[in-house]
Enzyme design. Structure first.
Site, short mmCIF file in Angstrom:
data_model
loop_
_atom_site.label_atom_id
_atom_site.label_comp_id
_atom_site.label_asym_id
_atom_site.label_seq_id
_atom_site.Cartn_x
_atom_site.Cartn_y
_atom_site.Cartn_z
N SER A 125 0.83 -1.21 0.00
CA SER A 125 0.00 0.00 0.00
C SER A 125 0.86 1.25 0.00
CB SER A 125 -0.88 -0.02 1.25
OG SER A 125 -1.51 1.23 1.44
N TYR A 150 -2.81 -0.44 10.33
CA TYR A 150 -2.87 -1.05 9.00
C TYR A 150 -1.62 -0.70 8.20
CZ TYR A 150 -3.86 -1.33 4.03
OH TYR A 150 -3.75 -1.58 2.68
N LYS A 154 1.77 -3.12 6.74
CA LYS A 154 2.32 -3.16 5.39
C LYS A 154 3.82 -2.84 5.40
CE LYS A 154 -1.44 -4.27 3.26
NZ LYS A 154 -1.61 -5.64 2.71
#
Length: 342
Positions: A125, A150, A154
């Site tokens: 991402s 989140y 990543k």
């Protein structure tokens, strides 16, 4: 026909990638625990490609099940790993859920395949860039402190993958740093299917337009942008799906310059939230009921990508613009109205 494992393959990006793998001559095999997707998407995929892909329902966090699957499928040559929790806002509220799901699933896969030659495409991402200093952001930009759990998963996952690629000869790995996937397949048969309240902008737009939602909330109207709303690089999900095929092909053809590579996957253009809303209103010929609300914790102000590296090395370029993004998403929403899946 080469077998490619697609984890999270009944999800939004996964289902479109399954279709594009088929179109490119591969045999996709799906693992999904259906925590954020619906089993009926398999029927929708079948309507597009003519057969129902091989499917296994289990959680990749269950190590023994992963081992059993790997042992029973010796011919898999590539993995596209989508399976992960993915909502920025939710991750701020439930960080442990994100660390458990996103790390255990990845580690179990890597552990199970460490004795087999494998091409591995990771769903990363643009959140790894944090709030970028320079736009458009390139792959060489520094990875900054994540603004959400989140985003942190990543970042750490990329570090794990780079170290694994260095330590183990059998892995060839490409991480694709997505920007903001939107839209749906042009058949209108698959698209984004949020469970409960949508976490992403476009399904909230289409659900509001069709009457499922009374009102759309824009999170923040006081950012340092021309209209005060966040700016994102929206990319059509079909273009994004094709980037995964291009990544597999690059590794198969021995073109990788290193055992671990990263690529931005976007259009190279930024649209604000209000610009996206106006684009939809123009296409659909109707006004949306929306309001400006408070900022959402974890959101980045503005980001869009430099995609020159992807165009040059992956031989891939986003071809579908904002009009196709809006029209396909609206076609999918109207399909769901007549053919409810949930």
């Amino acid at each position: 026909m080469k077998e490619i494992l697609v984890t999270g393959g009944t999800g939004y990006i996964g289902s479109h990638t399954v279709v594009e793998l088929h179109n490119a001559g591969y045999k996709p095999i799906i693992i999904d625990n259906l925590s954020n997707s619906n089993i009926r998407i398999l029927d929708q995929i079948e309507k597009i490609i003519g057969y129902k892909p091989e499917f296994y329902e289990f959680d990749l966090c269950e190590e023994q099940k992963v081992i059993e699957f790997v042992n029973s499928h010796p011919n898999i040559q590539g993995i596209i790993h989508f399976a992960a929790s993915k909502a920025v806002g939710e991750s701020v509220q439930e960080p442990l859920k994100y660390y458990r799901n996103n790390f255990f699933s990845l580690i179990n896969l890597l552990q199970a395949y460490q004795q087999k030659p494998i091409h591995f495409v990771f769903s990363s991402s643009c959140t790894v860039y944090g709030e970028p200093d320079i736009l458009p952001v390139t792959e060489e930009a520094p990875v900054k402190k994540a603004t959400s759990p989140y985003g942190n998963t990543k970042q750490i996952a990329e570090e794990i993958l780079e170290e694994i690629a260095t330590a183990k000869d059998n892995y060839q790995i490409i991480a694709l740093r997505y920007f903001n996937p939107v839209g749906a397949h042009d058949s209108g048969l698959i698209g984004e299917l949020p469970i409960g309240v949508p976490q992403n902008l476009l399904p909230f737009i289409t659900q509001t337009a069709i009457g499922k939602r009374e009102e759309l909330t824009v999170f923040g109207g006081d950012y340092d942008t021309p209209d005060g709303t966040c700016i994102r690089d929206y990319i059509h999900v079909v273009d994004l799906a094709k980037a995964h095929v291009a990544a597999i092909q690059r590794m198969e053809e021995g073109k990788s310059a290193a055992k671990y590579e990263v690529y931005n996957v976007g259009t190279g253009n930024g649209y604000s939230v209000l610009e996206a809303i106006k684009a939809f209103e123009k296409y659909a010929g109707q006004s949306l009921n929306y309001k400006i609300g408070p900022r959402r914790e974890g959101d980045i102000e503005k980001v869009w990508g430099d995609v020159n590296k992807s165009q040059k090395e992956l031989n891939w370029k986003a071809k579908l613009g904002i009009d196709e993004m809006m029209s396909s998403a609206w076609k999918w929403e109207n399909y769901l109205k007549e053919n409810p899946i949930q």
